[in-house]
Write a protein that holds these residues in place. Structure first.
Motif, short mmCIF file in Angstrom:
data_model
loop_
_atom_site.label_atom_id
_atom_site.label_comp_id
_atom_site.label_asym_id
_atom_site.label_seq_id
_atom_site.Cartn_x
_atom_site.Cartn_y
_atom_site.Cartn_z
N ASP A 139 -8.49 5.69 -6.89
CA ASP A 139 -9.69 4.87 -7.05
C ASP A 139 -9.34 3.44 -7.44
O ASP A 139 -9.91 2.48 -6.92
CB ASP A 139 -10.62 5.49 -8.10
CG ASP A 139 -11.27 6.78 -7.60
OD1 ASP A 139 -11.47 6.90 -6.37
OD2 ASP A 139 -11.56 7.66 -8.43
N ILE A 140 -8.38 3.29 -8.33
CA ILE A 140 -7.94 1.95 -8.72
C ILE A 140 -7.25 1.27 -7.54
O ILE A 140 -7.45 0.08 -7.29
CB ILE A 140 -7.01 2.01 -9.96
CG1 ILE A 140 -7.80 2.50 -11.18
CG2 ILE A 140 -6.39 0.66 -10.24
CD1 ILE A 140 -6.95 2.79 -12.41
N LEU A 141 -6.46 2.03 -6.78
CA LEU A 141 -5.81 1.48 -5.59
C LEU A 141 -6.86 0.92 -4.63
O LEU A 141 -6.73 -0.22 -4.15
CB LEU A 141 -4.98 2.56 -4.89
CG LEU A 141 -4.37 2.20 -3.54
CD1 LEU A 141 -3.39 1.05 -3.67
CD2 LEU A 141 -3.69 3.43 -2.93
N TRP A 142 -7.90 1.68 -4.36
CA TRP A 142 -8.96 1.24 -3.46
C TRP A 142 -9.65 -0.02 -4.01
O TRP A 142 -9.89 -0.97 -3.28
CB TRP A 142 -9.96 2.36 -3.22
CG TRP A 142 -11.16 1.95 -2.44
CD1 TRP A 142 -12.46 2.08 -2.83
CD2 TRP A 142 -11.20 1.35 -1.14
NE1 TRP A 142 -13.30 1.59 -1.86
CE2 TRP A 142 -12.55 1.14 -0.80
CE3 TRP A 142 -10.22 0.97 -0.23
CZ2 TRP A 142 -12.95 0.56 0.39
CZ3 TRP A 142 -10.62 0.39 0.97
CH2 TRP A 142 -11.96 0.20 1.27
N ASN A 143 -9.93 -0.04 -5.29
CA ASN A 143 -10.55 -1.22 -5.90
C ASN A 143 -9.65 -2.44 -5.79
O ASN A 143 -10.12 -3.56 -5.54
CB ASN A 143 -10.89 -0.95 -7.37
CG ASN A 143 -12.02 0.04 -7.52
OD1 ASN A 143 -12.85 0.21 -6.64
ND2 ASN A 143 -12.04 0.74 -8.65
N GLU A 144 -8.35 -2.26 -5.96
CA GLU A 144 -7.40 -3.37 -5.85
C GLU A 144 -7.30 -3.88 -4.41
O GLU A 144 -7.19 -5.08 -4.17
CB GLU A 144 -6.03 -2.97 -6.39
CG GLU A 144 -6.00 -2.67 -7.86
CD GLU A 144 -6.39 -3.84 -8.74
OE1 GLU A 144 -6.44 -4.99 -8.28
OE2 GLU A 144 -6.67 -3.59 -9.93
N ILE A 145 -7.33 -2.97 -3.44
CA ILE A 145 -7.32 -3.37 -2.02
C ILE A 145 -8.52 -4.27 -1.75
O ILE A 145 -8.41 -5.34 -1.13
CB ILE A 145 -7.31 -2.15 -1.09
CG1 ILE A 145 -5.96 -1.44 -1.18
CG2 ILE A 145 -7.63 -2.54 0.35
CD1 ILE A 145 -5.93 -0.07 -0.52
N GLN A 146 -9.69 -3.85 -2.20
CA GLN A 146 -10.90 -4.65 -2.00
C GLN A 146 -10.80 -6.00 -2.69
O GLN A 146 -11.19 -7.04 -2.12
CB GLN A 146 -12.13 -3.88 -2.52
CG GLN A 146 -12.43 -2.63 -1.72
CD GLN A 146 -13.57 -1.86 -2.34
OE1 GLN A 146 -14.72 -2.11 -2.00
NE2 GLN A 146 -13.25 -0.96 -3.25
N ALA A 147 -10.26 -6.03 -3.90
CA ALA A 147 -10.14 -7.27 -4.65
C ALA A 147 -9.19 -8.25 -3.95
O ALA A 147 -9.51 -9.45 -3.82
CB ALA A 147 -9.66 -6.99 -6.08
N VAL A 148 -8.05 -7.76 -3.50
CA VAL A 148 -7.09 -8.64 -2.81
C VAL A 148 -7.72 -9.18 -1.53
O VAL A 148 -7.57 -10.37 -1.21
CB VAL A 148 -5.77 -7.89 -2.52
CG1 VAL A 148 -4.88 -8.69 -1.59
CG2 VAL A 148 -5.04 -7.58 -3.81
N CYS A 149 -8.45 -8.36 -0.79
CA CYS A 149 -9.11 -8.82 0.43
C CYS A 149 -10.13 -9.91 0.13
O CYS A 149 -10.24 -10.89 0.88
CB CYS A 149 -9.77 -7.65 1.16
SG CYS A 149 -8.58 -6.55 1.98
N ARG A 150 -10.87 -9.77 -0.95
CA ARG A 150 -11.85 -10.80 -1.33
C ARG A 150 -11.19 -12.13 -1.68
O ARG A 150 -11.79 -13.18 -1.53
CB ARG A 150 -12.71 -10.33 -2.50
CG ARG A 150 -13.79 -9.34 -2.13
CD ARG A 150 -14.77 -9.11 -3.27
NE ARG A 150 -14.13 -8.62 -4.49
CZ ARG A 150 -13.94 -7.33 -4.79
NH1 ARG A 150 -14.34 -6.40 -3.94
NH2 ARG A 150 -13.36 -6.97 -5.92
N GLU A 151 -9.95 -12.08 -2.16
CA GLU A 151 -9.24 -13.28 -2.58
C GLU A 151 -8.69 -14.10 -1.42
O GLU A 151 -8.27 -15.25 -1.61
CB GLU A 151 -8.10 -12.91 -3.53
CG GLU A 151 -8.58 -12.35 -4.85
CD GLU A 151 -7.48 -11.68 -5.66
OE1 GLU A 151 -6.30 -11.72 -5.24
OE2 GLU A 151 -7.81 -11.11 -6.72
N ILE A 152 -8.66 -13.55 -0.22
CA ILE A 152 -8.11 -14.27 0.94
C ILE A 152 -9.16 -15.27 1.41
O ILE A 152 -10.27 -14.90 1.77
CB ILE A 152 -7.72 -13.30 2.06
CG1 ILE A 152 -6.64 -12.33 1.56
CG2 ILE A 152 -7.25 -14.06 3.29
CD1 ILE A 152 -6.34 -11.19 2.51
#
Length: 182
Positions: A139-152
């Protein structure tokens, strides 16, 4: 020689422990000069059928939200779920002549990550960003993937998509061979 007749030779044996296969997260993401599309998470193994469901229910609505009625091209790599008969039929119906992929109206060279922005940019960027944060569970992995994508940033995506022209010329200059090392 006769002394060796009863000799048995044994090959030393040992067991190599197998690493446990940890579950991961299967993610689809699109990259465009107008923005990132997704990420979208698959539950379980990605098959042609659940990829088709993702296309119809999530991916195409997100693309239409970004592009409206403007034309666009949809590029697939040669992954088996992308090549599924029903997926190709769906793309033929919804993007007649405007999709790039294995046996599509526009063939894409097999195994050509040098030309695919997702391969030469996005996945490495996402992995680098996520692994720095050291997620402890899926769940944290998925949240981090989304966060990194938003930062691009959009500026980065524009530069990335514009570089495809140069990369294509590099591929032509290299007679279709690998050129990333140059």
């Amino acid at each position: 020689m006769s002394r060796l007749r009863g000799l048995r030779l044994y090959t030393p044996s040992f067991t190599v422990p197998h690493k446990k296969k940890f579950s991961g997260v299967n993610v689809w993401c699109g990259l465009s000069s107008r923005g990132l599309i997704g990420p979208f998470r698959f539950e379980g193994t990605v098959t042609g059928i659940n990829y088709l469901t993702m296309l119809a229910d999530s991916i195409f609505p997100a693309i239409r939200a970004l592009y409206g009625n403007d034309d666009f091209y949809f590029q697939l790599d040669g992954a088996p779920p992308h090549y599924h008969r029903d997926v190709r039929a769906y793309l033929d119906k919804n993007l007649s002549g405007q999709w790039i992929g294995r046996r599509g109206p526009i063939e894409f060279p097999a195994r050509s990550p040098d030309l695919t922005p997702l391969d030469f940019f996005l996945w490495g960027t996402v992995k680098d960003g996520v692994y720095k944060r050291k997620p402890r569970n899926l769940d944290i992995l998925w949240n981090e993937i989304q966060a990194v994508c938003r930062e691009i940033s959009l500026d980065v995506l524009i530069r990335c998509t514009e570089s495809v022209v140069t990369r294509t010329q590099n591929c032509i200059d290299a007679a279709g061979h690998q050129f990333e090392q140059y």
